[in-house]
Scaffold this motif. Sequence first.
Motif, PDB file in Angstrom:
ATOM      1  N   LEU A  63       0.990  -1.162  -0.049  1.00 22.11           N
ATOM      2  CA  LEU A  63      -0.198   0.040  -0.087  1.00 22.11           C
ATOM      3  C   LEU A  63       0.906   1.104  -0.097  1.00 22.11           C
ATOM      4  O   LEU A  63       0.657   2.240  -0.555  1.00 22.11           O
ATOM      5  CB  LEU A  63      -0.820   0.075   1.231  1.00 22.11           C
ATOM      6  N   VAL A  64       1.961   1.269   0.812  1.00 28.10           N
ATOM      7  CA  VAL A  64       2.712   2.385   1.139  1.00 28.10           C
ATOM      8  C   VAL A  64       3.276   2.601  -0.271  1.00 28.10           C
ATOM      9  O   VAL A  64       3.603   3.873  -0.946  1.00 28.10           O
ATOM     10  CB  VAL A  64       3.823   2.321   2.080  1.00 28.10           C
ATOM     11  N   ALA A  65       3.925   1.398  -1.077  1.00 25.39           N
ATOM     12  CA  ALA A  65       4.824   1.650  -2.403  1.00 25.39           C
ATOM     13  C   ALA A  65       3.941   2.284  -3.179  1.00 25.39           C
ATOM     14  O   ALA A  65       4.071   3.192  -4.099  1.00 25.39           O
ATOM     15  CB  ALA A  65       5.339   0.510  -2.527  1.00 25.39           C
ATOM     16  N   ARG A  66       2.439   1.925  -3.385  1.00 21.26           N
ATOM     17  CA  ARG A  66       1.555   2.181  -4.480  1.00 21.26           C
ATOM     18  C   ARG A  66       1.216   3.744  -4.172  1.00 21.26           C
ATOM     19  O   ARG A  66       1.092   4.483  -5.135  1.00 21.26           O
ATOM     20  CB  ARG A  66       0.225   1.328  -4.330  1.00 21.26           C
ATOM     21  N   LEU A  67       0.966   3.973  -2.822  1.00 17.88           N
ATOM     22  CA  LEU A  67       0.571   5.452  -2.549  1.00 17.88           C
ATOM     23  C   LEU A  67       1.770   6.512  -2.810  1.00 17.88           C
ATOM     24  O   LEU A  67       1.538   7.513  -3.409  1.00 17.88           O
ATOM     25  CB  LEU A  67       0.205   5.325  -1.203  1.00 17.88           C
ATOM     26  N   ILE A  68       2.931   6.147  -2.490  1.00 15.45           N
ATOM     27  CA  ILE A  68       3.919   6.984  -2.706  1.00 15.45           C
ATOM     28  C   ILE A  68       4.252   7.179  -4.105  1.00 15.45           C
ATOM     29  O   ILE A  68       4.510   8.051  -4.723  1.00 15.45           O
ATOM     30  CB  ILE A  68       5.369   6.414  -2.076  1.00 15.45           C
ATOM     31  N   ASP A  69       4.125   5.950  -4.989  1.00 15.94           N
ATOM     32  CA  ASP A  69       4.286   6.151  -6.313  1.00 15.94           C
ATOM     33  C   ASP A  69       3.010   7.215  -6.965  1.00 15.94           C
ATOM     34  O   ASP A  69       3.612   7.692  -7.977  1.00 15.94           O
ATOM     35  CB  ASP A  69       4.118   4.678  -6.986  1.00 15.94           C
ATOM     36  N   ALA A  70       1.861   6.931  -6.565  1.00 16.15           N
ATOM     37  CA  ALA A  70       0.829   7.670  -7.232  1.00 16.15           C
ATOM     38  C   ALA A  70       1.134   9.281  -6.838  1.00 16.15           C
ATOM     39  O   ALA A  70       0.745  10.178  -7.722  1.00 16.15           O
ATOM     40  CB  ALA A  70      -0.408   7.100  -6.542  1.00 16.15           C
ATOM     41  N   LEU A  71       1.352   9.274  -5.530  1.00 14.30           N
ATOM     42  CA  LEU A  71       1.469  10.736  -5.109  1.00 14.30           C
ATOM     43  C   LEU A  71       2.949  11.696  -5.637  1.00 14.30           C
ATOM     44  O   LEU A  71       2.859  12.951  -5.760  1.00 14.30           O
ATOM     45  CB  LEU A  71       1.740  11.105  -3.537  1.00 14.30           C
ATOM     46  N   PHE A  72       3.964  10.777  -5.753  1.00 13.65           N
ATOM     47  CA  PHE A  72       5.152  11.736  -6.086  1.00 13.65           C
ATOM     48  C   PHE A  72       5.767  10.965  -7.256  1.00 13.65           C
ATOM     49  O   PHE A  72       7.246  11.099  -7.210  1.00 13.65           O
ATOM     50  CB  PHE A  72       6.199  11.395  -4.778  1.00 13.65           C
ATOM     51  N   ALA A  73       5.175  10.530  -8.182  1.00 13.86           N
ATOM     52  CA  ALA A  73       5.865   9.921  -9.487  1.00 13.86           C
ATOM     53  C   ALA A  73       6.295  11.126 -10.003  1.00 13.86           C
ATOM     54  O   ALA A  73       6.013  12.386 -10.414  1.00 13.86           O
ATOM     55  CB  ALA A  73       4.697   9.443 -10.319  1.00 13.86           C
ATOM     56  N   GLY A  74       7.787  10.766 -10.400  1.00 13.27           N
ATOM     57  CA  GLY A  74       8.495  11.812 -11.097  1.00 13.27           C
ATOM     58  C   GLY A  74       9.597  12.615 -10.217  1.00 13.27           C
ATOM     59  O   GLY A  74      10.346  13.186 -10.699  1.00 13.27           O
ATOM     60  N   ASN A  75       8.965  12.792  -8.908  1.00 15.46           N
ATOM     61  CA  ASN A  75       9.896  13.597  -7.975  1.00 15.46           C
ATOM     62  C   ASN A  75      10.609  12.619  -7.008  1.00 15.46           C
ATOM     63  O   ASN A  75      10.125  12.153  -5.896  1.00 15.46           O
ATOM     64  CB  ASN A  75       8.966  14.487  -7.180  1.00 15.46           C
TER      65      ASN A  75
END
Length: 76
Positions: free
Chosen positions: A28-40
């Motif tokens: 869940l955390v990996a998916r959430l972080i990837d969704a929120l901060f993709a590219g940064n």
Amino acid sequence: MNENPPPKISKLLWLLLMLAVMTIYILLVARLIDALFAGNIIMELISYILAGIIWVFPAKKIMFIINRTDTDNGDQ
């Protein structure tokens, strides 16, 4: 001689539950972080470090509960 009793089955079940919960947390955390901060990359790195620190506190409490010893039988 004082022999240690075999581990209880409840400890094994708690550990398996903890592994399952940690796996779900990681996904869940990996998916959430990837969704929120993709590219940064900097924000992703900071988020992963914080997520890696945060899980320690509930896990520590659970491990203390699992490993506590109840000595109500009077033996010391």
